[in-house]
Every structure is written in structure tokens, then in C-alpha cells.
Design an enzyme around this catalytic site. Sequence first.
Site, PDB file in Angstrom:
ATOM      1  N   PRO A  30     -77.107  71.004  -8.016  1.00 49.28           N
ATOM      2  CA  PRO A  30     -76.065  71.868  -7.460  1.00 49.28           C
ATOM      3  C   PRO A  30     -76.201  72.004  -5.950  1.00 49.28           C
ATOM      4  O   PRO A  30     -77.287  72.200  -5.433  1.00 49.28           O
ATOM      5  CB  PRO A  30     -76.325  73.209  -8.154  1.00 49.28           C
ATOM      6  CG  PRO A  30     -77.062  72.881  -9.398  1.00 49.28           C
ATOM      7  CD  PRO A  30     -77.869  71.657  -9.081  1.00 49.28           C
ATOM      8  N   LYS A  46     -78.673  77.632  -1.142  1.00 44.65           N
ATOM      9  CA  LYS A  46     -78.610  77.371  -2.576  1.00 44.65           C
ATOM     10  C   LYS A  46     -79.298  78.466  -3.384  1.00 44.65           C
ATOM     11  O   LYS A  46     -79.554  78.300  -4.570  1.00 44.65           O
ATOM     12  CB  LYS A  46     -79.224  75.996  -2.862  1.00 44.65           C
ATOM     13  CG  LYS A  46     -78.430  74.877  -2.174  1.00 44.65           C
ATOM     14  CD  LYS A  46     -78.705  73.539  -2.792  1.00 44.65           C
ATOM     15  CE  LYS A  46     -79.501  72.648  -1.879  1.00 44.65           C
ATOM     16  NZ  LYS A  46     -79.856  71.376  -2.521  1.00 44.65           N
ATOM     17  N   ARG A  94     -85.184  61.026  -2.687  1.00 46.14           N
ATOM     18  CA  ARG A  94     -83.834  61.234  -3.199  1.00 46.14           C
ATOM     19  C   ARG A  94     -83.039  59.968  -2.955  1.00 46.14           C
ATOM     20  O   ARG A  94     -83.296  59.222  -2.014  1.00 46.14           O
ATOM     21  CB  ARG A  94     -83.171  62.407  -2.467  1.00 46.14           C
ATOM     22  CG  ARG A  94     -83.970  63.704  -2.542  1.00 46.14           C
ATOM     23  CD  ARG A  94     -83.800  64.394  -3.868  1.00 46.14           C
ATOM     24  NE  ARG A  94     -82.437  64.864  -4.046  1.00 46.14           N
ATOM     25  CZ  ARG A  94     -81.988  66.019  -3.551  1.00 46.14           C
ATOM     26  NH1 ARG A  94     -82.774  66.786  -2.843  1.00 46.14           N
ATOM     27  NH2 ARG A  94     -80.745  66.387  -3.762  1.00 46.14           N
TER      28      ARG A  94
END
Length: 286
Positions: A30, A79, A276
Site C-alpha cells: 500500500p 504510510k 525492491r
Amino acid sequence: MRQVDARQKGPPGSAGAAAGLGGRRLAGVPEGDAVYLTARRLHAALAGRVLTRSDFRVPRFATADLSGQQVTETVSRGKHLLTRTDAGITVHTHLRMDGSWRVSPAAERATGGHRIRLILANDTWQAVGYLLGVVEILPTAAEQRAVGHLGPDLLGPDWDPAEAERRLRADPARPVGEALLDQRNLAGVGNIFAAEMLFLRGLSPWRPVGEVSDLRALVELGQRLLDANKDRAGIITTGVNRRSEETWVYGRAGRPCRRCGTPIRRAEQGAAGEERLRFWCPACQR
Ligand SMILES: [Zn+2]
């Protein structure tokens, strides 16, 4: 609060990035826009109402009980999610990789028991947090402990592009793809937005921050992209709201660049253990 207002008697609906919503959200962690939307849904269900039940299913707070406290608000910081009460208490949660929140009528039985980490309920709604990466209670006055390290929040009231630029520049040798994801530089950017921002600015994820001539334009673009996506469940950067046409490069490895036709590349980037996936066009991005 589009969903709540549109259906006065219906539930505020699923409040998690991973909670379905037609399956439109691209797979991934998210990002700030999803957390912002989650905060708004939690706020609509909880704020101004007295908690009739709290159920912390994490060892450290297993005996905590916030019932009787009135929730004043839920806000996002990057976040992170902060739910505050009139007793000066903040419930700090973070979705991390797999977390989500779901809001349903208080009388409904919450499903998925073993995945539940936290339930906050009033006499109308219950908010159920699944697989949350962080669940903690702290004094609202000490919130800085949880979020004080964050850079300027792209969707926050205190968004400060000059400060974001200053923080990015502090480590000029760092690859820009990595620096953008460091929440100490700017809060809210995840993998998808980083990939799309770099494509739109023609920057390779591997270019050192010190060699990016217009960092300000990059961070301001990021802010506009998150802002444009904050009220919807998926991420769209191309302006085309059709499945598999939502992004320029993210998730498109091996497929032709929408601008020049060169196959999009994919590779890992980041410190060991924090790698990532990056997606970029080797022709458009230098
Ligand atoms: Zn290209």
C-alpha cells in the site's frame, strides 16, 4: 468519504488497499494514497463516537481497553495511520506489506479471525484491522516517536517540497530510485509511484540523486500523482482507467514502452534485504 456519503445506510465499506475493491489495485505494498483513503474511511466510521469495544490481538497490548474513550480523528502520516482519542491516546498502525482495514456494521461478525490484529468498535460500526504490520498505543503527545522520522508527507497539510528536496540532496550518491522510497526523505511514495515518477521525468532509477538536475520537479510531480489518486482504490498514472493500461512502466517488464516501444526492464534495487523491483524504459530514462 464518497462511499459513505453516497450510501447513508450502507457500511463505509472495505478500507484496505488489499481488500479487494474489484481487484483493481495493482499488486504491491500500500502506498500513501491508499493509506490516506483508509484514514478517511476509519475517520468516517470512528470519529465523534465513543468506543464500545477495543480488542488488541498483539501480545504487547493484549490487555489494553480503550472502551469509553471517544475517537476524535484518524489521520495518515505518510504510510502510518494515527487514530486519536479524547483521552490523549493514539492508536498507531501501519499496513506494511499485507495489512488492511475493513469497516462493517457493529452487529456483523468479523470474519478471518486469525488474521485480525485489532478491532475498534462503537455502537454503529466496527473497524477490523487485518495483518497490520504495526499496532501500538502511545500518548498522542508522543506521536513523534512513531512518525517524527518521516520526511514531508505528500498528502499532509504540511507538505513542503523544498524540505523534501533538501533531504534527498543530503545523500547525493544514492540512486534516486532508492532515495525516493526512503520515507525519511518524503513520506508516502511506494514502489509504483516511484517507478512512474521516474519514467515521467525521464530518469533512470540508478541515476545518483546528485545528478538529477530538477529534483524539485520530481517531488512536485510525485505530490500531484498521489493527490490525483487519493480518492480512488487503484493507482492510475497514464490517465487511462482500463485494466493493464493504468501505468507507464510499473508491472510491465518485457512489454513495449508506451512512448518508444523499447521493452520495459525490471531489476532489483536497494540495500541487502530491502531490495525492491524497479521497472524502467532504458531508452526514455537516463
Ligand atoms: Zn521508452
